[in-house]
Scaffold this motif. Structure first.
Motif, mmCIF file in Angstrom:
data_model
loop_
_atom_site.group_PDB
_atom_site.id
_atom_site.type_symbol
_atom_site.label_atom_id
_atom_site.label_comp_id
_atom_site.label_asym_id
_atom_site.label_seq_id
_atom_site.Cartn_x
_atom_site.Cartn_y
_atom_site.Cartn_z
ATOM 1 N N TYR A 323 0.830 -1.207 0.000
ATOM 2 C CA TYR A 323 0.000 0.000 0.000
ATOM 3 C C TYR A 323 0.864 1.256 0.000
ATOM 4 C CZ TYR A 323 -3.162 3.612 1.765
ATOM 5 O OH TYR A 323 -3.869 4.781 1.938
ATOM 6 N N ARG A 324 1.951 1.223 0.780
ATOM 7 C CA ARG A 324 2.819 2.395 0.887
ATOM 8 C C ARG A 324 3.959 2.379 -0.123
ATOM 9 N NH1 ARG A 324 4.064 2.852 7.258
ATOM 10 N NH2 ARG A 324 5.551 4.385 6.446
ATOM 11 N N GLU A 325 3.953 1.382 -0.999
ATOM 12 C CA GLU A 325 4.946 1.258 -2.070
ATOM 13 C C GLU A 325 6.369 1.256 -1.516
ATOM 14 O OE1 GLU A 325 4.004 4.389 -4.805
ATOM 15 O OE2 GLU A 325 2.368 3.267 -5.709
ATOM 16 N N ILE A 326 6.572 0.437 -0.484
ATOM 17 C CA ILE A 326 7.899 0.280 0.116
ATOM 18 C C ILE A 326 8.492 -1.024 -0.393
ATOM 19 C CG2 ILE A 326 9.165 -0.009 2.274
ATOM 20 C CD1 ILE A 326 6.989 1.632 3.646
ATOM 21 N N ASP A 327 9.608 -0.923 -1.072
ATOM 22 C CA ASP A 327 10.222 -2.108 -1.667
ATOM 23 C C ASP A 327 10.981 -2.943 -0.641
ATOM 24 O OD1 ASP A 327 9.276 -1.410 -4.204
ATOM 25 O OD2 ASP A 327 11.028 -0.139 -4.601
ATOM 26 N N ASP A 328 11.655 -2.286 0.286
ATOM 27 C CA ASP A 328 12.506 -2.994 1.239
ATOM 28 C C ASP A 328 11.686 -3.558 2.395
ATOM 29 O OD1 ASP A 328 15.094 -2.410 -0.004
ATOM 30 O OD2 ASP A 328 14.644 -0.334 0.526
ATOM 31 N N ALA A 329 11.978 -4.809 2.734
ATOM 32 C CA ALA A 329 11.258 -5.478 3.826
ATOM 33 C C ALA A 329 11.990 -5.232 5.140
ATOM 34 C CB ALA A 329 11.144 -6.974 3.543
ATOM 35 N N TYR A 330 11.934 -3.986 5.612
ATOM 36 C CA TYR A 330 12.623 -3.644 6.854
ATOM 37 C C TYR A 330 12.079 -4.480 8.009
ATOM 38 C CZ TYR A 330 14.044 0.461 4.161
ATOM 39 O OH TYR A 330 14.562 1.287 3.202
ATOM 40 N N VAL A 396 -2.958 18.763 -8.514
ATOM 41 C CA VAL A 396 -2.641 17.338 -8.390
ATOM 42 C C VAL A 396 -3.223 16.614 -9.592
ATOM 43 C CG1 VAL A 396 -2.945 15.239 -7.034
ATOM 44 C CG2 VAL A 396 -2.577 17.434 -5.879
ATOM 45 N N CYS A 397 -2.370 15.880 -10.285
ATOM 46 C CA CYS A 397 -2.788 15.140 -11.476
ATOM 47 C C CYS A 397 -2.788 13.642 -11.169
ATOM 48 C CB CYS A 397 -1.837 15.420 -12.638
ATOM 49 S SG CYS A 397 -1.714 17.169 -13.082
ATOM 50 N N ASP A 398 -3.872 12.981 -11.516
ATOM 51 C CA ASP A 398 -3.984 11.539 -11.305
ATOM 52 C C ASP A 398 -3.716 10.790 -12.601
ATOM 53 O OD1 ASP A 398 -4.699 11.783 -8.593
ATOM 54 O OD2 ASP A 398 -6.773 12.230 -9.160
ATOM 55 N N LYS A 408 3.540 3.158 -12.701
ATOM 56 C CA LYS A 408 4.936 3.564 -12.823
ATOM 57 C C LYS A 408 5.236 4.845 -12.053
ATOM 58 C CE LYS A 408 5.449 1.444 -17.402
ATOM 59 N NZ LYS A 408 5.791 1.677 -18.835
ATOM 60 N N ILE A 409 4.194 5.538 -11.649
ATOM 61 C CA ILE A 409 4.333 6.770 -10.873
ATOM 62 C C ILE A 409 3.870 6.498 -9.457
ATOM 63 C CG2 ILE A 409 3.376 9.097 -10.587
ATOM 64 C CD1 ILE A 409 3.469 9.410 -13.585
ATOM 65 N N SER A 410 4.647 6.935 -8.496
ATOM 66 C CA SER A 410 4.361 6.662 -7.092
ATOM 67 C C SER A 410 2.983 7.186 -6.705
ATOM 68 C CB SER A 410 5.433 7.317 -6.214
ATOM 69 O OG SER A 410 5.156 7.115 -4.857
ATOM 70 N N GLY A 411 2.158 6.288 -6.188
ATOM 71 C CA GLY A 411 0.813 6.672 -5.786
ATOM 72 C C GLY A 411 -0.102 6.996 -6.938
ATOM 73 N N ASN A 412 0.387 6.814 -8.170
ATOM 74 C CA ASN A 412 -0.384 7.117 -9.381
ATOM 75 C C ASN A 412 -0.934 8.547 -9.379
ATOM 76 O OD1 ASN A 412 -0.220 4.647 -10.946
ATOM 77 N ND2 ASN A 412 -1.397 3.720 -9.270
ATOM 78 N N ASP A 542 6.821 14.002 -9.139
ATOM 79 C CA ASP A 542 6.197 12.809 -8.556
ATOM 80 C C ASP A 542 6.535 12.701 -7.068
ATOM 81 O OD1 ASP A 542 5.186 10.335 -7.926
ATOM 82 O OD2 ASP A 542 6.651 9.198 -9.082
ATOM 83 N N CYS A 543 7.813 12.639 -6.744
ATOM 84 C CA CYS A 543 8.214 12.460 -5.350
ATOM 85 C C CYS A 543 9.685 12.804 -5.183
ATOM 86 C CB CYS A 543 7.949 11.025 -4.887
ATOM 87 S SG CYS A 543 8.892 9.767 -5.792
ATOM 88 N N PHE A 544 10.121 12.748 -3.927
ATOM 89 C CA PHE A 544 11.533 12.937 -3.582
ATOM 90 C C PHE A 544 12.001 11.698 -2.823
ATOM 91 C CE2 PHE A 544 9.297 16.977 -3.504
ATOM 92 C CZ PHE A 544 10.013 17.715 -4.444
ATOM 93 N N ILE A 545 13.230 11.292 -3.071
ATOM 94 C CA ILE A 545 13.779 10.097 -2.427
ATOM 95 C C ILE A 545 15.133 10.435 -1.822
ATOM 96 C CG2 ILE A 545 14.617 7.742 -2.792
ATOM 97 C CD1 ILE A 545 12.630 7.513 -5.117
#
Length: 563
Positions: A323-330, A396-398, A408-412, A542-545
């Protein structure tokens, strides 16, 4: 009338039958429970008057439990006789109790009270019979199996001596004390640094349900016996390793490993001088980071599953990560028992509610647990700190489900930053939460193409952007500073572009856990009027990382290489 008499007669027969049945049961009960009943006297009076319980009597009195056993509350007492509990042993316990008292240790934490006194007393009356095979709870919460002849592995020398406030048994030896996970950490000198930290958050709270209520005075209940229970904020969050009804595995670094990691992590939690209680927060967070991924519930980690992957209580579920689009299984560690795994090389110690795994090499890396990638969605209004020369609020564009960029975009969704007029370049500031200090971060800006929301966009709308980037942070004195990253950054048109704007950037102060954004990223459009056919001033973000670049210290790297 006759029918009524018949009915009554049948009822009478049933009643008589029941009475005789109860009488027979009572006879059987008396045969099972051979009790020597005393109509007068309390448990304490009985214990203190018996010649073969003098050593037990001295310890009980020294610890103040003579008053408890002389009251109205009901107990079962299991007392070791003098032949098996010597005067020297009693002296040693009394000396230890008094020393802890002088050092300010509360009765609830006094090892003599918990490990000896409360380990030989149980609430309520538990007489035994040939049918008895029960698990009873002692006053310290430990469970012991009680049969006609045994309590745990201690033999009952005598049984079922009933007094006004309970039942007395004598034993051939002391009841074995079996520590739980939390208690063991305090008993083992190799891992007691962990215990000393955890114990700072332990408080005892009054439990009215377990206390004995008396009368009412001035509208308030007066308790004949007040019971307090241990409460620990860390346990409440990560796992009740002090609870006898739970089952946990706890990965405990030895003191040397603990000290090494604390020294390494403390600089990562350097809060600026204006943060309230900054030293206390740094102390707590740097140490909590060591063990936050060390709690493993055996309910969610059964034997057949934990060898494949050990899921700590700090780990997010797969559904939440998706749901939160977290790839790493911390907090989830794969193949933990294999070479190099987090349990590799540990020493397992059995406890009453699970296991302690002592780790002289602590194989959990920070990037597997708390040193996490930070991702901030640009479309979230909570992260938009300031807007200049742009239409406000931001658009905000969906991304539609049938759009090629869906997924392909975080949170679409993404934010569109449109200049407020045709002659200006917009400037927008975004807040970044939970940044650690003195940690090298790679900082990325992720841009979105206009065709992710408008597949029919004209060519002039699909131009790339050209921006400058500044990173904001507080210095040690709390003054906010904006540092410009050298150069300009351009996006690639018609793709989701992840642009590295800063490499191994270190922030001098920490904002982890703070409510305000002390770290910011500012985007400044840098397109002159003569270049409007080459770049667009409308930024689509889209986002900042922020991705940490962890390099193990020399000592940690040496430990890892030895695995």
């Amino acid at each position: 009338m006759k029918l009524s008499n018949i009915t009554i007669s049948r009822s009478a027969v049933a009643l008589v039958t029941a009475v005789f049945a109860c009488a027979a049961c009572t006879d059987d009960w008396d045969e099972h429970y051979d009790a020597a009943v005393s109509d007068s006297g309390t448990l304490w009076q009985a214990i203190s008057s018996q010649d073969n319980l003098t050593n037990f009597t001295r310890v009980i009195q020294a610890c103040g439990y003579d008053k408890t056993l002389n009251g109205s509350q009901t107990f079962s007492v299991f007392a070791p006789v003098d032949a098996d509990f010597t005067s020297e042993q009693a002296d040693e316990l009394i000396s230890s109790f008094n020393e802890q008292e002088r050092n300010g240790v509360k009765d609830e934490d006094n090892t003599v009270v918990r490990q000896f006194v409360q380990n030989h007393i149980s609430l309520y009356s538990h007489p035994v019979s040939s049918l008895t095979n029960d698990s009873i709870s002692m006053m310290n919460g430990k469970y012991k199996v009680l049969t006609q002849s045994m309590l745990g592995d201690s033999k009952l020398s005598s049984a079922n001596h009933l007094y006004s406030n309970g039942v007395l048994f004598t034993l051939d030896k002391q009841v074995e004390y079996f520590p739980n996970v939390y208690e063991y950490l305090g008993l083992d000198g190799d891992v007691d640094s962990v215990y000393n930290f955890l114990n700072q958050y332990s408080v005892y709270k009054f439990d009215p349900d377990k206390s004995v209520a008396g009368g009412i005075e001035d509208g308030l209940i007066v308790y004949l016996d007040s019971v307090t229970v241990l409460n620990n904020a860390i346990f409440n969050k990560y796992g009740l390793i002090n609870n006898e009804d739970s089952s946990y595995l706890f990965l405990a670094p030895t003191n040397d490993e603990w000290n090494r990691m604390v020294a390494e992590y403390e600089p990562w939690f350097n809060y600026d001088n204006t943060v309230n209680k900054r030293d206390s927060i740094q102390f707590a967070n740097s140490r909590l980071s060591v063990i936050s991924g060390s709690f493993f519930s055996r309910t969610t980690n059964p034997d057949e599953a934990i060898r494949d992957s050990a899921v700590s209580t700090s780990a997010l579920s797969w559904q939440m990560r998706h749901y939160r689009e977290i790839d790493d299984a911390y907090g989830t560690y794969y193949k933990p028992y294999e070479a190099g795994g987090v349990f590799d090389g540990t020493e397992a110690v059995e406890c009453s509610n699970g296991q302690v795994l002592k780790a002289s090499r602590y194989n959990v890396q920070p990037t597997q647990n708390f040193l996490q990638t930070i991702k901030v969605e640009a479309e979230s209004i909570l992260t938009q700190d300031s807007i200049a020369y742009a239409e406000d609020p931001l658009t905000v564009c969906d991304v539609a489900t049938d759009n090629p960029f869906f997924g392909k975009i975080s949170g679409n969704s993404f934010v569109e930053i449109v200049p407020e007029n045709t002659s200006v370049n917009p400037i927008v500031m975004f807040g970044i939460p939970d940044v650690l200090s003195n940690v090298p971060y790679d900082v990325y800006v992720v841009t979105a193409p206009v065709i992710a929301s408008d597949t029919l966009a004209a060519a002039d709308k699909r131009l790339p952007i050209r921006i400058q980037v500044k990173l904001g942070y507080n210095d040690q004195n709390g003054k906010n500073t904006l540092k410009q990253i050298s150069g300009y950054f351009e996006s690639t048109p018609d793709v989701v572009d992840t642009i590295l704007v800063a490499k191994k950037f270190q922030f001098p102060t920490c904002s982890y856990g703070l409510s305000d954004h002390q770290v910011q990223i500012q985007l400044l459009s840098r397109v002159t009027s003569g270049n409007l056919t080459k770049w667009t001033r409308t930024m689509r973000i889209d986002c900042f990382i922020l991705k940490p670049r962890y390099e193990a210290t020399e000592e940690a790297a040496k430990n890892l290489s030895n695995n």
